[in-house]
Design a protein around this motif. Structure first.
Motif, short mmCIF file in Angstrom:
data_model
loop_
_atom_site.label_atom_id
_atom_site.label_comp_id
_atom_site.label_asym_id
_atom_site.label_seq_id
_atom_site.Cartn_x
_atom_site.Cartn_y
_atom_site.Cartn_z
N GLY A 290 0.84 -1.20 0.00
CA GLY A 290 0.00 0.00 0.00
C GLY A 290 0.87 1.24 0.00
O GLY A 290 0.41 2.31 0.39
N GLY A 291 2.14 1.08 -0.37
CA GLY A 291 3.05 2.24 -0.36
C GLY A 291 3.38 2.65 1.06
O GLY A 291 3.27 1.84 1.99
N ALA A 292 3.78 3.90 1.23
CA ALA A 292 4.16 4.39 2.56
C ALA A 292 2.90 4.76 3.36
O ALA A 292 1.94 5.29 2.80
N CYS A 293 2.91 4.47 4.65
CA CYS A 293 1.76 4.79 5.51
C CYS A 293 1.65 6.31 5.68
O CYS A 293 2.65 6.99 5.94
N ALA A 294 0.44 6.82 5.58
CA ALA A 294 0.24 8.28 5.59
C ALA A 294 0.55 8.90 6.95
O ALA A 294 1.04 10.02 7.01
N LEU A 295 0.27 8.21 8.04
CA LEU A 295 0.47 8.81 9.36
C LEU A 295 1.82 8.46 9.96
O LEU A 295 2.48 9.31 10.56
N GLY A 296 2.24 7.21 9.84
CA GLY A 296 3.62 6.86 10.20
C GLY A 296 3.89 6.54 11.66
O GLY A 296 4.98 6.10 12.00
N LEU A 297 2.94 6.78 12.55
CA LEU A 297 3.08 6.37 13.96
C LEU A 297 1.87 5.51 14.32
O LEU A 297 0.80 5.66 13.72
N GLU A 298 2.01 4.68 15.36
CA GLU A 298 0.92 3.79 15.75
C GLU A 298 -0.33 4.55 16.21
O GLU A 298 -0.27 5.74 16.53
N SER A 299 -1.42 3.81 16.31
CA SER A 299 -2.66 4.38 16.83
C SER A 299 -2.50 4.74 18.30
O SER A 299 -1.63 4.20 19.00
N THR A 300 -3.33 5.65 18.77
CA THR A 300 -3.37 6.01 20.18
C THR A 300 -4.31 5.04 20.89
O THR A 300 -5.42 4.78 20.41
N ILE A 301 -3.83 4.46 22.01
CA ILE A 301 -4.65 3.48 22.73
C ILE A 301 -5.29 4.13 23.95
O ILE A 301 -4.60 4.69 24.80
N VAL A 302 -6.62 4.07 24.00
CA VAL A 302 -7.36 4.70 25.09
C VAL A 302 -8.19 3.67 25.84
O VAL A 302 -8.95 2.91 25.21
N GLY A 303 -8.03 3.62 27.16
CA GLY A 303 -8.88 2.78 28.01
C GLY A 303 -9.70 3.68 28.91
O GLY A 303 -9.69 4.92 28.74
N VAL B 246 -8.32 7.17 29.53
CA VAL B 246 -6.92 7.14 29.94
C VAL B 246 -6.09 6.74 28.71
O VAL B 246 -6.38 5.73 28.08
N VAL B 247 -5.08 7.52 28.39
CA VAL B 247 -4.22 7.17 27.25
C VAL B 247 -3.19 6.13 27.71
O VAL B 247 -2.32 6.42 28.51
N PHE B 248 -3.33 4.91 27.19
CA PHE B 248 -2.40 3.82 27.53
C PHE B 248 -1.16 3.86 26.65
O PHE B 248 -0.09 3.44 27.07
N ARG B 249 -1.33 4.26 25.41
CA ARG B 249 -0.17 4.40 24.52
C ARG B 249 -0.36 5.67 23.71
O ARG B 249 -1.39 5.85 23.06
N GLN B 250 0.62 6.55 23.72
CA GLN B 250 0.54 7.76 22.90
C GLN B 250 0.70 7.35 21.44
O GLN B 250 1.41 6.41 21.11
N GLY B 251 0.03 8.08 20.58
CA GLY B 251 0.07 7.73 19.15
C GLY B 251 -0.28 8.93 18.31
O GLY B 251 -0.10 10.08 18.73
N THR B 252 -0.83 8.64 17.13
CA THR B 252 -1.11 9.69 16.16
C THR B 252 -2.10 10.74 16.67
O THR B 252 -2.00 11.91 16.32
N ILE B 253 -3.07 10.31 17.48
CA ILE B 253 -4.03 11.28 18.02
C ILE B 253 -3.46 11.80 19.33
O ILE B 253 -3.23 11.03 20.26
N SER B 254 -3.18 13.11 19.39
CA SER B 254 -2.51 13.66 20.56
C SER B 254 -3.45 13.74 21.75
O SER B 254 -4.68 13.72 21.60
N LEU B 255 -2.87 13.88 22.93
CA LEU B 255 -3.65 14.08 24.15
C LEU B 255 -4.59 15.27 23.99
O LEU B 255 -5.77 15.22 24.33
#
Ligand code: TXA
Ligand code: MG
Length: 322
Positions: A161-174, A182-191
């Protein structure tokens, strides 16, 4: 590299095989979430320990209630805003989700990717897909097919699919006991972006001596690491002046800069200086410089707001020594 079509991928997945697929964040190593054999293959292929749970990917809301026992109001609000897209939600799991997927956790991580290839693949099959990033455990996530090939080898079929447009993992929220996000892992969607929707959202605090068996094993201290050591420096120019004559140093500049002659190799993450551009190319820069036979790599910290905070989190982990 074994590149395959979406139709071929469907056939592999139906036979409990793994396939690397593009998403808008990073490439994922996909497999049938309802097949224990397929899920085991994901852990084996990545060399991932069984205590580190997987994200389950779905195309739309239709399947969601088969996987989770509830979809709380705050989860709905975030999903409304960010799905399909780079948001992963931790929700109470149903029995249809195996303990192997969640590593025994009562919650399952669910994501609805927006990438057209991921979407059309998910629509063609009648099971959800587990898909961790398509790299060996603890290595940098892949944002291009060649990164998947370098990390996992020729055996893993890849949909290009070529290069990924965002380039960082998803943000994990619990959600905590009060249903506060609660942000468990920081990612493309900022706090900040989450707080625009739900202002009470906060970052999960990490005590410095946590072991790898913490709530979100994705937050193991060393993660996303290149083989060549990465150092965070206060000033690239000063560091090169002091050490550039004695060592082969690779430099990662945040924005395009006249390269210092004391640097052996340089990469600029962005042309316009926007954090989203830096995010898009950070992992590709690490993958590229990691192949150049350098003594070590240097980078300066990013401005610590919005996506810059995520970028700092990623380079902190990539620079940890163990
Ligand atoms: O952008 C992404 O999220 C990519 C693409 C392929 O979708 N996937 C990804 O997966 O980054 P992975 O497996 O590399 O990272 C998922 C993280 C893991 O570190 C895991 O610890 C955490 O999610 N996780 C999964 N289920 C969890 C759960 N029930 N509770 C806490 N953390 C969980
Ligand atoms: Mg990963």
């Amino acid at each position: 590299m074994k590149l395959i079509s979406i139709e071929e991928a469907v056939n592999f997945l139906k036979r409990a095989k793994v396939v690397a697929i593009p998403t808008e964040t990073v490439y994922g190593l996909a497999a049938n979430a309802f097949s224990d054999t397929a899920v085991s293959r994901v852990f084996q292929t990545k060399g991932r320990p069984s205590y580190n749970p997987l994200i389950v990917h779905i195309a739309d809301y239709e399947r969601l209630l088969d996987l989770v026992t509830s979809f709380p109001e705050n989860a709905k609000i975030l999903a409304d805003k960010f799905w399909p897209g780079p948001l992963t939600l931790l929700l109470p799991k149903r029995d249809s989700i195996s303990d192997q997927i969640t590593a025994g956790n009562p919650t399952v991580a669910i994501r609805m990717p927006s990438h057209p290839i991921a979407q059309s693949l998910l629509i063609k099959i009648d099971f959800p897909l587990v898909a961790p990033s398509a790299n060996r455990f603890k290595h940098i996530s892949p944002t291009k097919p060649s990164h998947v090939f370098d990390s996992l080898g020729a055996e893993v079929p890849i949909i290009d699919g070529g290069a990924c447009a965002l380039g960082l993992e998803s943000t994990i929220v619990g959600f905590d006991d009060n249903s506060t996000p609660v942000v468990f892992r920081q990612g493309t969607i900022s706090l900040e972006s989450l707080q625009e929707v739900l202002p009470e959202t906060y970052l999960l605090h990490q005590s410095s001596n946590t072991k790898e068996t913490i709530v979100a094993p994705g937050m193991v201290k060393k993660h996303y690491a290149p083989n060549t050591p990465l150092k965070i420096v206060d000033s690239i120019e000063n560091h090169l002046e002091e050490f550039g004559r004695g060592s082969q140093i690779g430099v990662i500049y945040a924005t395009q800069t006249e390269p210092n002659k004391l640097a052996s190799q340089t990469v600029a993450l962005s042309v316009t200086g926007t954090p989203s551009e830096m995010a898009e190319s950070l992992y590709a820069a690490l993958h590229h410089l990691d192949k150049q036979d350098l003594d070590y790599l240097i980078i300066e910290r990013f401005e610590n707001i919005g996506l810059g905070r995520t970028l700092n989190d990623k380079i902190n982990r990539a620079s940890k020594e163990d």
